[in-house]
Write a protein that holds these residues in place. Structure first.
Motif, PDB file in Angstrom:
ATOM      1  N   GLN A 265       0.852  -1.213  -0.006  1.00 26.51           N
ATOM      2  CA  GLN A 265      -0.073   0.075   0.075  1.00 26.51           C
ATOM      3  C   GLN A 265       0.760   1.393  -0.115  1.00 26.51           C
ATOM      4  O   GLN A 265       0.546   2.068  -0.556  1.00 26.51           O
ATOM      5  N   VAL A 266       2.154   1.287   0.726  1.00 26.79           N
ATOM      6  CA  VAL A 266       2.841   2.368   0.635  1.00 26.79           C
ATOM      7  C   VAL A 266       3.656   2.845  -0.512  1.00 26.79           C
ATOM      8  O   VAL A 266       3.846   3.836  -0.744  1.00 26.79           O
ATOM      9  N   SER A 267       4.105   1.587  -1.105  1.00 24.88           N
ATOM     10  CA  SER A 267       5.025   1.753  -2.352  1.00 24.88           C
ATOM     11  C   SER A 267       4.087   2.201  -3.461  1.00 24.88           C
ATOM     12  O   SER A 267       2.808   2.122  -3.098  1.00 24.88           O
ATOM     13  N   ASP A 268       5.017   2.724  -4.615  1.00 24.60           N
ATOM     14  CA  ASP A 268       3.934   2.811  -5.660  1.00 24.60           C
ATOM     15  C   ASP A 268       3.788   1.715  -6.758  1.00 24.60           C
ATOM     16  O   ASP A 268       3.078   1.687  -7.596  1.00 24.60           O
ATOM     17  N   LEU A 269       4.644   0.846  -6.541  1.00 23.83           N
ATOM     18  CA  LEU A 269       4.733  -0.309  -7.314  1.00 23.83           C
ATOM     19  C   LEU A 269       5.362  -1.383  -6.655  1.00 23.83           C
ATOM     20  O   LEU A 269       6.150  -1.217  -5.931  1.00 23.83           O
ATOM     21  N   SER A 270       4.841  -2.696  -6.930  1.00 24.88           N
ATOM     22  CA  SER A 270       5.718  -3.721  -6.389  1.00 24.88           C
ATOM     23  C   SER A 270       6.374  -4.486  -7.539  1.00 24.88           C
ATOM     24  O   SER A 270       6.073  -4.723  -8.687  1.00 24.88           O
ATOM     25  N   LEU A 271       7.460  -5.421  -7.094  1.00 20.79           N
ATOM     26  CA  LEU A 271       8.212  -6.203  -7.859  1.00 20.79           C
ATOM     27  C   LEU A 271       7.512  -7.434  -7.411  1.00 20.79           C
ATOM     28  O   LEU A 271       7.980  -7.821  -5.998  1.00 20.79           O
ATOM     29  N   LEU A 272       6.722  -8.290  -8.114  1.00 25.81           N
ATOM     30  CA  LEU A 272       6.331  -9.544  -7.574  1.00 25.81           C
ATOM     31  C   LEU A 272       7.414 -10.665  -7.918  1.00 25.81           C
ATOM     32  O   LEU A 272       7.471 -10.845  -9.189  1.00 25.81           O
ATOM     33  N   LEU A 273       8.107 -11.227  -7.035  1.00 36.73           N
ATOM     34  CA  LEU A 273       9.180 -12.167  -7.350  1.00 36.73           C
ATOM     35  C   LEU A 273       8.488 -13.763  -7.360  1.00 36.73           C
ATOM     36  O   LEU A 273       7.597 -13.953  -6.642  1.00 36.73           O
ATOM     37  N   ILE A 274       8.898 -14.155  -8.410  1.00 36.55           N
ATOM     38  CA  ILE A 274       8.735 -15.595  -8.471  1.00 36.55           C
ATOM     39  C   ILE A 274       9.879 -16.553  -8.475  1.00 36.55           C
ATOM     40  O   ILE A 274      10.690 -16.420  -9.148  1.00 36.55           O
ATOM     41  N   ASN A 275       9.729 -17.714  -7.751  1.00 41.22           N
ATOM     42  CA  ASN A 275      10.822 -18.721  -7.911  1.00 41.22           C
ATOM     43  C   ASN A 275      10.423 -19.552  -8.772  1.00 41.22           C
ATOM     44  O   ASN A 275       9.528 -20.294  -8.989  1.00 41.22           O
ATOM     45  N   ALA A 276      11.293 -19.539 -10.065  1.00 38.87           N
ATOM     46  CA  ALA A 276      11.213 -20.090 -11.201  1.00 38.87           C
ATOM     47  C   ALA A 276      11.184 -21.741 -10.960  1.00 38.87           C
ATOM     48  O   ALA A 276      10.661 -22.391 -11.813  1.00 38.87           O
TER      49      ALA A 276
END
Ligand SMILES: Nc1nc2c(ncn2[C@@H]2O[C@H](COP(=O)(O)OP(=O)(O)OP(=O)(O)O)[C@@H](O)[C@H]2O)c(=O)[nH]1
Ligand SMILES: [Mg+2]
Length: 718
Positions: free
Chosen positions: A96-107
Motif C-alpha cells: 500500500q505504501v509503495s508505488d509499484l511492487s516487484l512480484l518475485l516468482i521462484n522459477a
C-alpha cells in the motif's frame, strides 16, 4: 546526502512467496548501486535487509525492511517485505505504501500460494506490479510453466519484456524485448555484455516485441494513433506507453533474473529508473474525509508514518512517506491523530539498520525520524493549517489466537508493556485483556506468527511466558417463555429485608411486537406495558426490560434495583457463568413490605427470579461462529473438505477461481483452534484462508452437556 526531486524517486516494494529471493534481490540492488561493496548472502546471514537476530536464527524475513539506493540519478526506495503468510500485515503495508511492487516468482515453483494472496492484494489496492522471475539459475527452474501459471492467474495483461535463452546451470543470457538486445553474463558479479540477439531467437523476439508495442499503445489514445499510422512505436513512445500501462494496471511486464548470481539486476534497475512511474504519477494514499492530497513538493508539508520499530541503541524509529510538501530538519508538525506537536529534530534515509542524515525530503520520498513523543504507525503529521488525515493501512483480520501468561506472576505489568510494544510494531498482532475469559488473548495470522512474537518476549524483553489454550467466549440465551416468582425475606436481627418479584422472560427476536398476554402452562397472564427500556449489551445482543406493574404492587423506585439484579445474572449466566443475551423481561407483579423493603432486597429478588425463570426457559449455550473462506488447489480439495466436516463446518458454497477452489463455510470458533497449522500441513502449505466473526449459534446438545458438567465441576472446586 543528496536531495532528490519527486520526479527522481521510485518507491518499490519487493513481494513474493516465502523464499522466492526478495532479500537476495534487495541485496543485489544495493550492491550494484554501490551502497555496499560486498554482495551478502542470506545463508551467510550478512545481508543488509535481514539484519535482525531473529531473521538470522530463523533464516527468513519477519518484517519489512526499508532500503534506498541510487540508480541513473534516481533514488530508488525499497521495502523488502517478508514472504510467509503469517506476516501478511507487513506485506500489505509494503504494497500500500509503495508505488509499484516487484512480484518475485521462484522459477522452480511458479505461482505459489503466497503469489496468489499477494496478487489478490495488489488487485484490491489497485497497485501496479512487475513480475520478476528469479532463481533461473536453478536446475529445476521452469520458465515456460511459470509463465503459463502466471497467465492463468493474471490473464492477458502479463507481457514478456524478457525471456531467458536457457535456464539452470546454463542460464547466462536474457533476450530483452524492449532494447531488442541479448544480455550476456560471464561470471558472478561481472558487468554483463550487451550483444545482438542470435539469429535463432530473432523470430520469437520480434513476435514478442510486436505484442509489447501493441500493449504499450493500448494505454494511450495518442500512442494508439501513432501505432496505427506507423505500425510501430519508437523506443521513447514505447516507454511512455509502458509507464501508462503500468499505472493503469493494463500491463504486467515480466523480467528475468538470478538474484543470487546478480544476473539481470542492473537491467531491471534501468527499467525501474527509466519507466516505472514516479510517486506523483500514481494515486496517493486515501484520506479519511476523501480529500485528494497531491504529491507536490510545493504543497503544505504532510507525512504519513507507515512503520514504527524499536532499534538497538536508538530507541523508537518512525518510518514515513512524505505525502505533500518538503520537510526539513528541525521542522515542527502537528500529529493529527493525537493533536500533539512534534519536532522533526533529525531526518534520515535508511538502508536496514544503517541511517544517513539528510536535511530535506520532498513529496513522495521515504524517510525516518526518531525521538517523536506520541507518534506511531498510521499517524499523519501536518504543517499547521492542513487537516488531512490519512486512513490507516488496512491489515487483515486475525485468524489465530492463543492465551498467554507470564510464568512469574510478578511479570504481569512487564508483559503488558511488552505486548503493547509488539502490537505497535506489528499491528496485525492484537492483544485483548479479557475480563470475561480471565485470560490475555493474543491474536495474529498463524502459529508461526505468534511463535515469533514469543521469541521477542524471550530474547528481547526477557519475560518467561507460556501459551495456554484460549477459552471460548460462550453466550447463554433462552428458547421459550417462562415465568418465576421469588420472595427475598430476611428477618433475623437488625433491620429486615423484603422484596418479591414476579417476572416473565422470553427470547428477544428483532422486530417482534410487544405482547399483551402470555399463556404459560395453561395459565394466562395479561400484561399492560407501562414502560420499556432497550439495552445494547456490552458483550453483544440485547436485553429489553418491561415495566408491567399494575396497582402499585412494587414501587417504581425499586425497578432499577431489580434490573441491576437481572444484569448481574446476565453477566454471569445461570448455566456456565458466560454472558447471557437476547432476552425480554416483563416485571408484572410483586410485593413490598412497608418497613423492610429496600433496594438490596429487590435486587436479590430480581436476580433469583431471573435465574429461576432462565432455567425453565429452554436455556441454550451459544458459541461464536465464524465465516471462513478457504482457497485450495483443486487436487487438495477432498482433504480440506473432510477436515472441515470434522470441525462441525456448515459449507455455504463452493466456486472455482483461477485454479483454486474457494470454499465458504460457517465454522465454530471452538473448532478453529489450530486450523492455520493443520490446513498448512494437509495441503503442503498450498492453501490459504481467512476468517471473520459472523454470529452466535447454539452449541449441539452433547457439547452443551459437557460444558454444563465442566462448569459444575469448576464451581465445586472453587
Ligand atoms: N539458486 C538461487 N537461489 C536463490 C536465488 N535467490 C535467492 N536464492 C536462495 O533462496 C533462499 C531464500 O532467499 P531469500 O532472499 O531469503 O528469499 P526471501 O524471498 O527474501 O525469503 P523470505 O523473506 O523469508 O520470504 C536463499 O537460500 C537464497 O540463497 C537465485 O536467484 N538463485
Ligand atoms: Mg526476505
Amino acid at each position: 546526502m543528496k536531495i532528490y526531486n519527486t520526479n527522481q524517486i521510485k518507491n518499490i516494494a519487493i513481494i513474493g512467496n516465502s523464499g522466492s529471493g526478495k532479500t537476495s534481490l534487495a541485496e543485489a540492488i544495493l550492491f550494484n548501486s554501490g551502497v555496499i561493496d560486498r554482495l551478502g548472502d542470506v545463508n551467510d546471514k550478512n545481508t543488509v535487509s535481514d539484519y535482525r537476530d531473529i531473521e538470522h536464527e530463523n533464516g527468513i524475513s519477519v518484517t519489512t525492511t526499508v532500503l534506498h539506493s541510487e540508480w541513473n540519478k534516481n533514488k530508488i526506495n525499497i521495502i523488502d517485505a517478508p514472504g510467509a503468510d503469517d506476516f501478511v500485515g507487513n506485506i500489505n503495508t509494503a504494497i500500500q505504501v509503495s508505488d509499484l511492487s516487484l512480484l518475485l516468482i521462484n522459477a522452480q515453483n511458479g505461482v505459489e500460494v503466497g503469489t496468489e494472496i499477494q496478487l489478490r492484494n495488489l488487485e484490491k489496492y489497485n497497485k501496479p506490479f512487475i513480475v520478476v522471475i528469479n532463481q533461473l539459475d536453478n536446475d529445476k527452474a521452469n520458465f515456460a510453466s511459470s509463465i503459463e501459471a502466471l497467465k492463468n492467474s493474471v490473464g492477458g495483461n502479463l507481457i514478456l519484456a524478457q525471456y531467458p535463452v536457457e535456464t539452470g546451470e546454463n542460464f547466462n543470457g536474457i533476450i530483452d524485448i524492449i532494447t531488442m538486445k541479448m544480455i550476456k553474463f560471464t561470471d558472478k558479479g561481472g558487468k554483463p555484455e550487451i550483444v545482438d540477439i542470435p539469429d535463432n531467437e530473432k523470430d520469437r523476439a520480434e513476435e514478442l516485441k510486436n505484442e509489447l508495442i501493441e500493449k504499450a499503445a493500448e494505454g494511450d489514445d495518442g500512442l494508439m494513433e501513432l501505432f496505427f499510422e506507423n505500425e510501430t512505436l519508437t523506443e521513447d513512445e514505447m516507454r511512455k506507453g509502458i509507464t501508462e500501462g503500468l499505472i493503469q494496471r493494463g500491463m504486467f511486464p515480466v523480467f528475468c533474473i538470478s538474484a543470487k548470481k546478480n544476473y539481470g539486476v542492473t537491467r531491471l534497475l534501468d527499467f525501474i529508473s527509466n519507466v516505472v512511474p514516479t510517486p506523483d504519477q500514481v494515486p496517493n494514499l486515501p484520506t479519511i474525509d476523501g480529500s485528494d492530497v497531491k504529491i507536490d513538493p510545493n504543497g503544505p508539508a504532510s507525512i504519513f508514518v507507515f512503520k514504527t520499530s524499536v532499534e538497538e541503541h536508538v530507541g523508537e524509529i518512525n518510518y514515513f512517506k512524505v505525502m505533500s510538501g518538503t520537510i526539513s530538519e528541525g521542522m515542527d508538525l502537528i500529529n493529527m491523530n493525537k493533536q500533539a506537536k512534534e519536532r522533526l529534530s533529525q531526518l534520515f534515509v535508511v538502508a536496514g539498520k544503517n541511517r544517513t542524515k539528510v536535511e530535506k525530503l520532498v513529496a513522495g520520498d521515504f524517510g525516518a525520524t526518531v525521538k517523536l513523543k506520541s507518534t506511531k504507525t498510521n499517524h499523519t503529521l501536518n504543517a499547521s493549517g492542513t487537516n488531512w488525515v490519512f486512513k490507516d493501512i488496512e491489515i487483515p483480520e486475525p485468524k489465530y489466537r492463543t492465551a498467554i501468561k507470564p510464568i512469574n506472576e510478578g511479570d504481569d505489568e512487564k508483559l503488558g508493556e511488552a505486548l503493547d510494544r509488539i502490537h505497535q510494531e506489528d499491528l496485525s498482532i492484537t492483544v485483548e485483556y479479557s475480563k470475561e475469559l480471565k485470560q490475555i488473548i493474543v491474536s495474529g495470522q498463524g502459529e508461526y506468527h505468534l511463535n515469533i512474537m514469543k521469541w521477542y518476549l524471550d530474547n528481547l524483553f526477557k519475560i518467561d511466558t507460556e501459551f495456554l489454550p484460549p477459552k471460548i467466549p460462550y453466550r447463554e440465551t433462552i428458547t421459550k417463555v417462562a415465568q418465576a416468582d421469588y420472595r427475598h425475606k430476611k428477618q433475623s436481627g437488625g433491620a429486615g429485608q423484603f422484596g418479591e418479584v414476579h417476572m416473565i422472560i422470553e427470547p428477544y427476536v428483532e422486530g417482534k411486537a410487544d405482547p399483551s398476554m402470555f399463556k404459560i402452562d395453561g395459565k394466562e397472564y395479561k400484561l399492560s406495558i407501562r414502560d420499556k427500556q432497550e439495552y445494547d449489551l456490552d458483550w453483544g445482543g440485547k436485553l429489553i426490560y418491561y415495566n408491567c406493574i399494575v396497582g402499585g404492587s412494587i414501587d417504581a423506585r425499586f425497578l432499577p434495583a431489580i434490573l441491576k439484579g437481572i444484569m448481574e445474572k446476565m453477566e454471569e449466566g445461570p448455566l456456565t457463568g458466560s454472558y447471557a443475551r437476547d432476552i425480554r423481561v416483563f416485571i408484572y407483579d410483586g410485593k413490598m413490605h412497608p418497613v423492610d423493603s429496600n433496594e438490596i432486597s429487590f435486587k436479590l429478588a430480581g436476580r433469583n427470579a431471573f435465574s429461576m425463570a432462565f432455567k425453565n426457559a429452554g436455556p441454550k449455550i451459544l458459541e461464536p461462529i465464524y465465516d471462513v473462506e478457504v482457497f485450495v488447489p483443486s487436487d487438495r480439495m477432498g482433504d480440506v473438505m473432510s477436515d472441515l466436516q470434522g470441525r462441525r463446518a456448515v459449507v455455504q458454497g463452493m466456486s472455482s477461481e483461477k485454479g483454486f477452489e474457494k470454499i465458504s463455510a460457517k465454522v465454530p470458533l471452538a473448532e478453529l483452534g489450530k486450523y492455520s497449522t493443520v490446513l498448512s500441513s494437509i495441503t503442503g502449505g498450498k492453501a490459504m484462508y481467512s476468517m471473520k466473526f459472523a454470529e452466535y449459534g447454539q452449541v449441539p446438545g452433547d457439547l452443551q452437556a459437557e460444558l454444563l458438567k465442566a462448569y459444575e465441576k469448576e464451581q465445586e472446586e472453587n
